[in-house]
Design an enzyme around this catalytic site. Structure first.
Site, short mmCIF file in Angstrom:
data_model
loop_
_atom_site.label_atom_id
_atom_site.label_comp_id
_atom_site.label_asym_id
_atom_site.label_seq_id
_atom_site.Cartn_x
_atom_site.Cartn_y
_atom_site.Cartn_z
N ASP A 206 0.84 -1.19 0.00
CA ASP A 206 0.00 0.00 0.00
C ASP A 206 0.88 1.24 0.00
O ASP A 206 2.12 1.14 -0.05
CB ASP A 206 -0.97 0.00 1.20
CG ASP A 206 -2.33 0.59 0.80
OD1 ASP A 206 -2.35 1.76 0.36
OD2 ASP A 206 -3.35 -0.10 0.91
N HIS A 276 -2.79 3.11 -4.70
CA HIS A 276 -2.21 2.58 -3.46
C HIS A 276 -0.79 2.04 -3.69
O HIS A 276 -0.42 1.00 -3.17
CB HIS A 276 -3.11 1.48 -2.87
CG HIS A 276 -4.38 2.02 -2.26
ND1 HIS A 276 -4.43 2.59 -1.01
CD2 HIS A 276 -5.64 2.11 -2.76
CE1 HIS A 276 -5.68 2.98 -0.75
NE2 HIS A 276 -6.43 2.72 -1.80
N GLU A 340 -9.88 2.84 -5.28
CA GLU A 340 -9.39 4.17 -4.95
C GLU A 340 -8.17 4.60 -5.76
O GLU A 340 -7.12 4.89 -5.21
CB GLU A 340 -9.07 4.22 -3.44
CG GLU A 340 -10.29 3.94 -2.58
CD GLU A 340 -9.98 3.88 -1.09
OE1 GLU A 340 -10.87 4.24 -0.31
OE2 GLU A 340 -8.86 3.46 -0.70
#
Ligand SMILES: [Zn+2]
Length: 547
Positions: A206, A276, A340
């Protein structure tokens, strides 16, 4: 007369107590009938059908070892031939495990009389779950690590026939925001196995850290596994200025995968892409749209800095990483994230825009050209992993743009993703934030709880999830199962991790295992109070006392 009355009374009391234990099994078996009497456990002979595979026999040996240690009576495991005819002839004694080809995957049957307990299953997981059920019929001390010889070691006579509702029964762990040692991960897997979960979704990369050794890109861990501090509490402008890091070597990954396999758990690794990715960009700045410099994030949230997918070097990188990941994890799925991923950099990047032109992508009334560009990345990774014999799972954003046949959708923004996936013939796993996010606080009174993501998820809400809500009956076979997610932005210690996991994991296990008719929150809370907490206590876990 009085003596007779008294003993009748005692008998019925113990009958009630034993009847209680069979009703307390978590997750509740599909069918369980209590019979009169009990089988005393004083170092019983344990016999395995030689037709059982080696992993299944190992399951029984581990159980025998535990039973010997805790009960103080020694039990040995043998594999004599002709067990089936001994059982059929009614002369069996001890605990007998039989391979039964008529049973489905993961199903088992238990039949306990005063002289013998007969356990039937057709695969390793079936035997594992039979053993877990037997463990729950014994005193909770069986979960301890010390002899407990003062207990009354007995099994209630009963008939149990059991199998899971869903094939995918998952729990996720974020090892990127905070790093968890191999030992802690194994303890996490242990408690999953106690409650019959079978998939471990391991979030390994991440913005805040890269946690898996990749031999062809060594700087991912040499550089990308560290960050220069961590924000304090929920203050996004703060930094504790303590360098933080950690990663798993490939040998450690293999160790965890093997450990999980012995518990009947398949590990689903996640490499989150193309967003990410800040830790990877920090290690290899040429993979970004701007070329950097980048710094592994010290705060939480969604970074605008993502992989540049206009350059072929990014695909070389992704294929090298996923190629090594595919070698390390023998399971059928690799999770490629997909959530995202802001498109702000792609909108400005000449390389990304050239790729959009080359592919002939354009905005339409549904999605932007950049969203279609992400679909292209997802599809390319899906095709690449197919050459390694793997299928992809992605967060429900992979439904945006166009999605490839055979992708599995993990529905986290409610159940809408699962509903849409099923409606177009794709498999889905339910993990809606509203019912499955274990980083949320366990109480409405958030101030009285350890710091957590600022939202509440009560255990009854976990229990209340209906995985088929909004799914047409003829599409329900696309719902593979349910998973709990445990993101660790706000979780730094093993004690806090376990506290967030437990006891919500036990509620989740009933959603995953039990049919709708078999679920009853009142019975569940009683089982938790009288039995579930004791298991967690004896097994040495930190948990929240909810009730
Ligand atoms: Zn770019």
């Amino acid at each position: 007369m009085r003596r007779i009355l008294l003993s009748t009374c005692l008998l019925s009391l113990s009958f009630i107590a034993l009847a209680g234990t069979i009703d307390q099994i978590i997750p509740k078996p599909q069918s369980a009938t209590i019979l009169k009497g009990e089988m005393r456990i004083k170092g019983p002979a344990i016999k395995c059908d030689p037709a059982m595979d080696q992993m299944s026999i190992e399951v029984v040996k581990k159980f025998a070892g535990k039973l010997s240690l805790v009960s103080g009576y020694t039990s040995s495991v043998s594999t004599p031939v002709g067990l089936h005819s001994v059982v059929d002839g009614g002369s069996a004694k001890g605990i007998i495990f039989l391979k039964d080809n008529s049973l489905q995957k993961e199903a088992y049957r238990i039949s306990i009389g005063e002289k013998a307990a007969i356990i039937r299953a057709n695969d390793q997981n079936g035997f594992l779950y039979a053993v877990q059920t037997i463990m729950q019929l014994l005193p909770e001390s069986i979960y301890g690590k010390k002899p407990s010889t003062s207990e009354r070691w007995a099994l209630p006579c009963c008939e149990i026939s059991d199998s899971p509702r869903f094939a995918y029964r998952g729990m996720h762990l974020d090892s990127a925001r905070h790093f968890w040692s191999v030992e802690q991960v194994k303890k996490y897997l242990d408690v999953m196995a106690y409650f019959k979960l079978n998939r471990f979704h391991w979030h390994l990369s991440d913005d805040q850290g890269w946690r898996i050794e990749i031999k062809s890109y060594p700087d991912l861990t040499r550089i990308g596994s560290f960050r220069e501090g961590t924000m304090i509490g929920r203050s996004f402008s703060s930094n504790d200025n303590i360098r933080y890091g950690g990663h798993y070597t490939q040998e450690q990954i293999k160790d965890v995968v093997n450990y999980a396999a012995r518990l009947g758990i398949e590990v689903v690794p996640e490499i989150d892409l193309p967003g990410h990715m800040l830790a990877a960009l920090t290690a290899y700045p040429h993979l970004g749209c701007t070329g950097g410099p980048y710094a592994t994030w010290t705060k939480w949230g969604v970074s605008d800095q993502v992989l540049c997918v206009g350059k072929e070097s990014t695909f070389e990188f992704l294929e090298a990483v996923l190629g090594e990941v595919a070698e390390l994890f023998p399971g059928r799925y690799i999770h490629i994230g997909g959530d995202e991923c802001p498109k702000t950099e792609w909108e400005k990047c000449p390389d990304c825009q050239a790729k959009i032109a080359e592919l002939g992508l354009a905005d339409d009334e549904h999605y932007s050209a950049e969203q279609y560009l992400q679909s292209y990345v997802t599809r390319r990774m899906q095709d690449y992993l197919a050459t390694k014999g793997k299928k992809i799972i992605g967060w429900d954003e992979i439904l945006e743009g166009s999605i490839g046949e055979g992708a599995t959708v993990m529905s986290w923004r409610g159940a809408v993703g699962a509903q849409k996936a099923a409606s177009i013939g794709l498999d889905a796993i339910l993990t809606p934030g509203s019912n499955c996010y274990f980083d949320y606080c366990q109480s409405e009174d958030t101030e009285s709880e350890p710091v957590s993501f600022p939202a509440t998820l009560l255990i009854e809400k976990v229990y209340a999830l209906d995985p088929f809500e909004g799914i047409d009956e003829d599409k329900r076979h696309h719902i593979l199962g349910v998973q709990g997610n445990l993101w660790t932005e706000y979780i730094k210690t093993p004690e806090h991790l376990e506290y967030m996991l437990l006891p919500r994991l036990l509620a989740l296990s009933e959603v995953q295992w039990c049919t709708a008719e078999n679920r009853d929150y009142g019975r569940f809370t009683e089982s938790l109070e009288n039995h579930g907490y004791k298991i967690l206590e004896k097994a040495g876990y930190n948990y929240r006392k909810n009730l």
